[in-house]
Design an enzyme around this catalytic site. Structure first.
Site, PDB file in Angstrom:
ATOM      1  N   HIS A   1      26.067  -0.012 -25.302  1.00 41.99           N
ATOM      2  CA  HIS A   1      27.392   0.179 -24.721  1.00 41.99           C
ATOM      3  C   HIS A   1      28.436  -0.400 -25.674  1.00 41.99           C
ATOM      4  O   HIS A   1      28.115  -0.711 -26.819  1.00 41.99           O
ATOM      5  CB  HIS A   1      27.470  -0.446 -23.320  1.00 41.99           C
ATOM      6  CG  HIS A   1      27.436  -1.931 -23.331  1.00 41.99           C
ATOM      7  ND1 HIS A   1      28.571  -2.688 -23.400  1.00 41.99           N
ATOM      8  CD2 HIS A   1      26.398  -2.793 -23.335  1.00 41.99           C
ATOM      9  CE1 HIS A   1      28.230  -3.970 -23.432  1.00 41.99           C
ATOM     10  NE2 HIS A   1      26.919  -4.051 -23.382  1.00 41.99           N
ATOM     11  N   ALA A   2      29.656  -0.590 -25.232  1.00 48.69           N
ATOM     12  CA  ALA A   2      30.776  -0.899 -26.123  1.00 48.69           C
ATOM     13  C   ALA A   2      30.550  -2.102 -27.043  1.00 48.69           C
ATOM     14  O   ALA A   2      30.730  -1.995 -28.253  1.00 48.69           O
ATOM     15  CB  ALA A   2      32.040  -1.105 -25.298  1.00 48.69           C
TER      16      ALA A   2
END
Length: 90
Positions: free
Chosen positions: A15-16
């Site tokens: 994810h980010a």
């Protein structure tokens, strides 16, 4: 072409935050590296949007590839990073 298949080590997937660390490391490599799922078209490991679009989850296998004299070192650096749990790193 030098390739390695690596399991995503981050508990929350790519994810980010882990993706950002991965992309920053990819930008520092002397050769372009691609990343993708086996059998799919790989994406530029230096592209945050492309890496996020992989939607890689913890334990998913990703293939890292690069060409050139520095390819083994670049791929190995990114493979090691990708296999770690990056959720707790700065």
């Amino acid at each position: 072409m030098y390739q390695r298949t690596v399991s995503v080590g981050s508990r929350s997937g790519l994810h980010a935050r882990p993706a950002s660390l991965f992309v920053q490391a990819a930008v520092r490599q002397p050769v372009p590296v691609t990343v993708g799922r086996e059998g799919n078209t790989p994406v530029d490991a230096r592209s945050m949007l492309s890496v996020l679009a992989l939607a890689a989850q913890h334990g998913d296998l990703l293939v890292l590839s690069a060409e050139g004299e520095s390819a083994p070192d670049a791929v190995d650096v990114l493979a090691t990073l990708l296999s770690e749990d990056l959720d707790g790193k700065d």
